[in-house]
Design a protein around this motif. Structure first.
Motif, short mmCIF file in Angstrom:
data_model
loop_
_atom_site.label_atom_id
_atom_site.label_comp_id
_atom_site.label_asym_id
_atom_site.label_seq_id
_atom_site.Cartn_x
_atom_site.Cartn_y
_atom_site.Cartn_z
N VAL A 3 0.85 -1.19 0.00
CA VAL A 3 0.00 0.00 0.00
C VAL A 3 0.89 1.24 0.00
CG1 VAL A 3 -1.85 1.22 1.21
CG2 VAL A 3 -1.67 -1.28 1.42
N LEU A 4 0.69 2.13 -0.99
CA LEU A 4 1.44 3.39 -1.04
C LEU A 4 0.52 4.53 -0.65
CD1 LEU A 4 3.18 3.61 -4.55
CD2 LEU A 4 4.08 2.62 -2.44
N ALA A 5 1.07 5.51 0.03
CA ALA A 5 0.28 6.72 0.28
C ALA A 5 1.10 7.95 -0.07
CB ALA A 5 -0.18 6.79 1.73
N ILE A 6 0.49 8.85 -0.85
CA ILE A 6 1.12 10.14 -1.17
C ILE A 6 0.36 11.21 -0.40
CG2 ILE A 6 1.61 11.84 -3.00
CD1 ILE A 6 3.31 9.32 -3.18
N LEU A 7 1.06 11.82 0.54
CA LEU A 7 0.42 12.81 1.41
C LEU A 7 1.29 14.06 1.43
CD1 LEU A 7 -0.43 10.37 4.35
CD2 LEU A 7 -1.98 11.14 2.55
N TYR A 8 0.78 15.14 2.00
CA TYR A 8 1.63 16.34 2.06
C TYR A 8 2.53 16.30 3.29
CZ TYR A 8 -2.33 18.28 4.89
OH TYR A 8 -3.33 18.50 5.81
N LYS A 9 3.69 16.95 3.16
CA LYS A 9 4.64 16.98 4.25
C LYS A 9 4.13 17.91 5.35
CE LYS A 9 9.34 16.08 3.77
NZ LYS A 9 10.45 16.23 2.87
N GLY A 10 4.14 17.44 6.57
CA GLY A 10 3.57 18.25 7.65
C GLY A 10 4.60 18.99 8.48
N ASP A 46 6.86 12.50 -2.09
CA ASP A 46 7.70 12.62 -3.29
C ASP A 46 7.00 11.96 -4.48
OD1 ASP A 46 9.84 12.90 -4.96
OD2 ASP A 46 10.94 11.17 -4.16
N LYS A 47 6.50 12.80 -5.40
CA LYS A 47 5.56 12.28 -6.38
C LYS A 47 5.84 12.65 -7.82
CE LYS A 47 2.42 16.19 -5.47
NZ LYS A 47 2.04 16.77 -6.74
N GLU A 48 6.81 13.56 -8.07
CA GLU A 48 7.00 14.03 -9.45
C GLU A 48 8.24 13.45 -10.10
OE1 GLU A 48 4.57 15.76 -10.73
OE2 GLU A 48 3.58 16.45 -8.90
N HIS A 55 6.71 7.15 -8.55
CA HIS A 55 6.96 6.49 -9.84
C HIS A 55 7.73 5.18 -9.64
CE1 HIS A 55 5.88 9.86 -12.80
NE2 HIS A 55 5.44 10.22 -11.60
N LYS A 56 8.66 5.18 -8.68
CA LYS A 56 9.46 3.97 -8.47
C LYS A 56 8.63 2.87 -7.80
CE LYS A 56 14.11 5.78 -7.91
NZ LYS A 56 14.83 6.34 -6.77
N HIS A 70 -2.33 17.22 -2.05
CA HIS A 70 -0.97 17.04 -2.57
C HIS A 70 -1.06 15.83 -3.51
CE1 HIS A 70 3.40 17.38 -2.45
NE2 HIS A 70 3.47 16.07 -2.30
N PRO A 71 -1.70 16.05 -4.66
CA PRO A 71 -2.09 14.91 -5.47
C PRO A 71 -0.94 14.17 -6.13
CG PRO A 71 -2.69 16.99 -6.55
CD PRO A 71 -2.13 17.35 -5.22
N GLY A 72 -0.95 12.87 -5.98
CA GLY A 72 -0.06 12.01 -6.76
C GLY A 72 -0.78 11.81 -8.09
N TYR A 73 -0.27 12.43 -9.16
CA TYR A 73 -0.97 12.36 -10.45
C TYR A 73 -0.80 10.97 -11.05
CZ TYR A 73 -1.30 17.41 -9.86
OH TYR A 73 -1.56 18.66 -9.35
N LEU A 74 -1.91 10.23 -11.14
CA LEU A 74 -1.86 8.87 -11.69
C LEU A 74 -2.28 8.94 -13.15
CD1 LEU A 74 -3.34 6.94 -8.62
CD2 LEU A 74 -0.95 7.40 -9.16
N THR A 75 -1.29 9.27 -13.98
CA THR A 75 -1.54 9.42 -15.42
C THR A 75 -1.66 8.03 -16.05
OG1 THR A 75 0.82 9.34 -15.81
CG2 THR A 75 -0.15 11.52 -15.52
N LYS A 76 -2.13 8.02 -17.29
CA LYS A 76 -2.23 6.74 -18.01
C LYS A 76 -0.86 6.08 -18.10
CE LYS A 76 -3.80 4.76 -22.44
NZ LYS A 76 -3.04 3.58 -22.18
N GLU A 77 0.14 6.90 -18.40
CA GLU A 77 1.51 6.40 -18.53
C GLU A 77 1.97 5.70 -17.24
OE1 GLU A 77 4.16 9.62 -18.98
OE2 GLU A 77 5.64 8.46 -20.13
N LEU A 78 1.64 6.33 -16.12
CA LEU A 78 2.05 5.75 -14.83
C LEU A 78 1.22 4.50 -14.52
CD1 LEU A 78 4.15 6.37 -12.74
CD2 LEU A 78 2.50 7.76 -11.51
N LEU A 79 -0.06 4.57 -14.82
CA LEU A 79 -0.93 3.40 -14.55
C LEU A 79 -0.48 2.21 -15.41
CD1 LEU A 79 -4.46 5.10 -14.28
CD2 LEU A 79 -3.02 4.26 -12.41
N ASP A 80 0.04 2.50 -16.62
CA ASP A 80 0.55 1.41 -17.48
C ASP A 80 1.67 0.64 -16.80
OD1 ASP A 80 -1.13 1.75 -19.62
OD2 ASP A 80 0.21 3.10 -20.71
N LYS A 81 2.42 1.34 -15.95
CA LYS A 81 3.56 0.69 -15.28
C LYS A 81 3.14 -0.06 -14.03
CE LYS A 81 6.86 4.18 -16.75
NZ LYS A 81 7.31 5.48 -16.38
#
Ligand code: NAI
Length: 358
Positions: A3-10, A46-48, A55-56, A70-81
């Motif tokens: 499970v990954l979570a992308i959240l903002y740094k507090g 860390d999302k960009e 991405h990793k 603090h959105p982790g952008y889940l683009t088609k390209e990223l979802l393909d991976k």
């Protein structure tokens, strides 16, 4: 599962305030629960870019949680991976950071914690409308500067009473905004939404539906945007549409930054076509230092009510979306049905009717 979570740094705030559950440091409060069940839980801001944590790690993740703040952008390209990915959870409301059409193609589930922060945002919208109409920000800045010139503020300060207020999107937030404005004796409440309200709901907030957008904006003194970002709303507010706004109208957008064309809005504020613009959402988040919405002013040096994306992440809201996220995960792990209102996309496709007409 991974499970990954992308959240903002507090930072220090999150160390000092454990109720900042939506920050990286406090991890939505679900680490020990997830680990006690044998799941792996990785959290970062860390999302960009290709070398980022997101991405990793997405290549073998089963579940990605990300927050709209603090959105982790889940683009088609990223979802393909993301070969193992099954579930995307939005810790909050608004799942446009996921390429939803790509998610449908891949048979992913996309869920959000519907309703978790709708009151938080509606209150922020009411505040933003008032601060624009009453010319609050320059008045406060004047006080901080040590100055005192009432006329410079009063020349552009109005009452909300007697004004026409309209919402683009009359769902949970838009409806609550109009509900909360009832005691202000506005002239009229309008809404523009392809999903019409039921007659009794319309009556309860004295709202009239206007089906043509240009006609709608031309009647409003205040427009508030409360629709999700999708193909039908991206760039909806642009130079062409702004020409149809009443001169001196106020615009409040707490929905998504990309619903407005940033340059066109900034130009409209600068020229005075719009008397002001306020909101907390930006077309890129975090917003770059040079973003025109940070510095735009109307010709009377006011009209800017922009803040960072926080209206839906009050401490009250964080408690609700953290526990809602846990409930979604629990249902998923135990093969239990999800709360229908939380389902944006099920394996079979779109469930929500709020992300465009299909
Ligand atoms: P909702 O799903 O209850 O209501 C959205 C309404 O917008 C629906 O009635 C839908 O038919 C309407 N809509 C969709 N496309 C439209 C279009 N092209 N024109 C007019 N109406 C349209 O959603 P809710 O809970 O009211 O949230 C709305 C949006 O607010 C979210 O999708 C999210 O982007 C944003 N939001 C922002 C937050 C913040 O912190 N700033 C927090 C929570 C939500």
């Amino acid at each position: 599962m991974k499970v990954l979570a992308i959240l903002y740094k507090g930072g220090d705030a999150a160390k000092q305030e454990p109720r900042l559950l939506g920050a990286v440091e406090n991890e939505l409060g679900i680490r020990s629960w997830l680990e006690s069940q044998g799941h792996e839980y990785l959290v970062s801001d860390d999302k960009e870019g290709p070398n980022s944590f997101l991405h990793k790690n997405i290549v073998d993740a089963d579940i990605v949680i990300t927050t709209p703040f603090h959105p982790g952008y889940l683009t088609k390209e990223l979802l393909d991976k993301a070969k193992n990915l099954k579930l995307c959870v939005t810790a909050g409301v608004g799942s446009d950071h996921v390429d939803l059409n790509a998610a449908v193609e891949k048979g992913l589930e996309v869920l959000e914690v519907t309703g978790s922060n709708v009151v938080s945002v509606a209150e922020h919208v009411v505040m933003s409308i008032l601060l624009l109409v009453r010319n609050f920000v320059p008045a406060h800045e004047m006080i901080e500067r040590g100055d005192w010139q009432v006329s410079d503020i009063a020349r552009n300060a109005f009452d909300l009473e007697g004004k026409v207020v309209g919402t683009i999107g009359a769902g949970r937030i838009g409806y609550r905004v109009l509900q909360r404005l009832q005691p202000f004796n506005c002239k009229e409440f309008l809404y523009y939404d392809y999903n019409g309200l039921k007659p009794d709901a319309e009556k309860a907030i004295n709202a009239r539906r206007v089906e043509d957008l240009k006609e709608f904006v031309s009647q409003c003194d205040v427009v508030t945007i409360n629709a999700p970002l999708h193909e039908g709303t991206r760039g909806l507010i642009n130079a062409d549409l702004l020409k149809h706004f009443k001169k001196d109208a106020w615009l409040v957008n707490t929905a998504r930054g990309a619903i407005c064309n940033a340059e066109d809005v900034a130009a409209a504020v600068k020229s005075g076509q719009l008397n002001g613009y306020a909101g907390d959402v930006w077309n890129v988040q975090p917003a770059p230092k040079e973003h025109p919405w940070r510095y735009m002013k109307n010709p009377l040096q006011g009209g800017n009510g922009m803040v960072p994306h926080y209206s839906g992440t009050t401490l009250d809201a964080q408690q609700r979306y953290a526990s809602g996220t846990k409930q979604i995960l629990e249902n998923f792990f135990n093969n239990k049905p999800q709360e229908p209102a939380n389902i944006i996309i099920a394996k079979k496709g779109y469930v929500t009717k709020a992300y465009g007409q299909r």
